[in-house]
Structure formats: C-alpha cells, structure tokens
Design a protein around this motif. Sequence first.
Motif, PDB file in Angstrom:
ATOM      1  N   TRP A  48       0.834  -1.200   0.000  1.00  0.00           N
ATOM      2  CA  TRP A  48       0.000   0.000   0.000  1.00  0.00           C
ATOM      3  C   TRP A  48       0.872   1.254   0.000  1.00  0.00           C
ATOM      4  O   TRP A  48       0.636   2.190  -0.760  1.00  0.00           O
ATOM      5  CB  TRP A  48      -0.935  -0.028   1.213  1.00  0.00           C
ATOM      6  N   TRP A  49       1.921   1.264   0.856  1.00  0.00           N
ATOM      7  CA  TRP A  49       2.813   2.424   0.900  1.00  0.00           C
ATOM      8  C   TRP A  49       3.575   2.581  -0.413  1.00  0.00           C
ATOM      9  O   TRP A  49       3.797   3.693  -0.888  1.00  0.00           O
ATOM     10  CB  TRP A  49       3.781   2.337   2.089  1.00  0.00           C
ATOM     11  N   GLU A  51       2.524   1.754  -3.406  1.00  0.00           N
ATOM     12  CA  GLU A  51       1.568   2.318  -4.374  1.00  0.00           C
ATOM     13  C   GLU A  51       1.321   3.801  -4.094  1.00  0.00           C
ATOM     14  O   GLU A  51       1.341   4.630  -5.006  1.00  0.00           O
ATOM     15  CB  GLU A  51       0.257   1.527  -4.325  1.00  0.00           C
ATOM     16  N   ARG A  52       1.087   4.130  -2.829  1.00  0.00           N
ATOM     17  CA  ARG A  52       0.831   5.529  -2.475  1.00  0.00           C
ATOM     18  C   ARG A  52       2.024   6.401  -2.846  1.00  0.00           C
ATOM     19  O   ARG A  52       1.864   7.476  -3.409  1.00  0.00           O
ATOM     20  CB  ARG A  52       0.523   5.636  -0.979  1.00  0.00           C
ATOM     21  N   TRP A  53       3.213   5.933  -2.527  1.00  0.00           N
ATOM     22  CA  TRP A  53       4.428   6.703  -2.789  1.00  0.00           C
ATOM     23  C   TRP A  53       4.638   6.903  -4.293  1.00  0.00           C
ATOM     24  O   TRP A  53       5.114   7.947  -4.732  1.00  0.00           O
ATOM     25  CB  TRP A  53       5.624   6.022  -2.142  1.00  0.00           C
ATOM     26  N   TRP A  55       2.401   7.478  -6.483  1.00  0.00           N
ATOM     27  CA  TRP A  55       1.540   8.554  -6.951  1.00  0.00           C
ATOM     28  C   TRP A  55       1.792   9.885  -6.259  1.00  0.00           C
ATOM     29  O   TRP A  55       1.478  10.937  -6.828  1.00  0.00           O
ATOM     30  CB  TRP A  55       0.069   8.160  -6.790  1.00  0.00           C
ATOM     31  N   GLU A  56       2.331   9.889  -5.047  1.00  0.00           N
ATOM     32  CA  GLU A  56       2.433  11.129  -4.277  1.00  0.00           C
ATOM     33  C   GLU A  56       3.856  11.603  -4.012  1.00  0.00           C
ATOM     34  O   GLU A  56       4.044  12.632  -3.364  1.00  0.00           O
ATOM     35  CB  GLU A  56       1.692  10.970  -2.942  1.00  0.00           C
ATOM     36  N   TYR A  76       4.682  11.216   7.339  1.00  0.00           N
ATOM     37  CA  TYR A  76       4.236  11.437   5.966  1.00  0.00           C
ATOM     38  C   TYR A  76       3.411  12.714   5.963  1.00  0.00           C
ATOM     39  O   TYR A  76       2.476  12.854   6.754  1.00  0.00           O
ATOM     40  CB  TYR A  76       3.396  10.259   5.487  1.00  0.00           C
TER      41      TYR A  76
END
Length: 171
Positions: A48-49, A51-53, A55-56, A76
Amino acid sequence: MTLLLRPAGEHDLAGVGDLHYRSRASAYAGIVSPAALTFGSPAAMGEWWTERWTWERETHRLTVALEDDRLAGFTYLGPSEDDGIAELSAIHADPAYVGRGVGRAMMIDALAALTRYGDRAVLWVLEENARARRFYERGGWVADGESRVEPIGDEPVHQVRYAISLSGAGR
C-alpha cells in the motif's frame, strides 16, 4: 539514543508498511476491534505504501527515523485537500520506541517541513486515542471542531481534526 531522520527511499517502503501495521495495532488496541487491527498484513501495508508513494512522491514527504539502522518511526506529510493548508498524514513510532523521544523528534522535523505547504497544518486522530491527543496537544495542536468517520479495516472509526499555526513552527 542517536536518531537519524532522512528522506525515505523505495527500499524503505516495506519496512514502513511493517512498522505502520505494528504501530497501528499497538496504538489502537482497545479502541478498534482486533479483527480491524489485523486486517491485511505487514506485507500488504508495505505494498500500500509503495503504491501511495508512486503517486504522491512529487507532492508529499516521507521521512524515516533510524536508530543504528533500525527503523524507529516515520512521518508522511504534504498538502491537504484545502488549498494553502498542510497536512500531517502519518506519524508512527515503532512500539519499542514509544516514550523515548522519537515521536517528539519526528514532530519537530515535520513542523519545519510543513511550512513548505502553507501557514496552517491539520492532522486527523482517532477520537478515542487519548494518548495521541495528549501528544499533539503538548506540541501545540488544537482540536478545531471538525470530525469524520473513516474505516480501519472494515470498521468505521470516529476521528477529530487538529490544527496548528505554522508561523514560527520548527524554530
């Protein structure tokens, strides 16, 4: 204790996920059901981290706290959904480091970094998490009257928003 704070790299994301999973389970025990706290796995949280990283990473800042190359915590932060306001999205310490100054060091670092995004910052905390609320209040954060319900696992939990003025923060 010698603590090193540095920007996270891709190689840190699995460890961030593992720490987040364990930190959440420890901090939310007695607040959220055991089923919700064991939802997923440390590996799933790492994914999850990652994937999030993906995009962000251009708009957010992920910082890890290390003691002797051991991951002791992470923060974060980035812009909030409201223009000109920063948001501290996560601050987690390894349960073995809670009460040893890791959270305070990460908060001081985060407050200085949040000024990049605006002159006011917000964060969300579980309404029933008295320990975290005391931590934020000691750091100058104030509940601003906003609330929401968000899931942890499949369980809805009540959260309250805290805010802080960033003029002079981190100095």
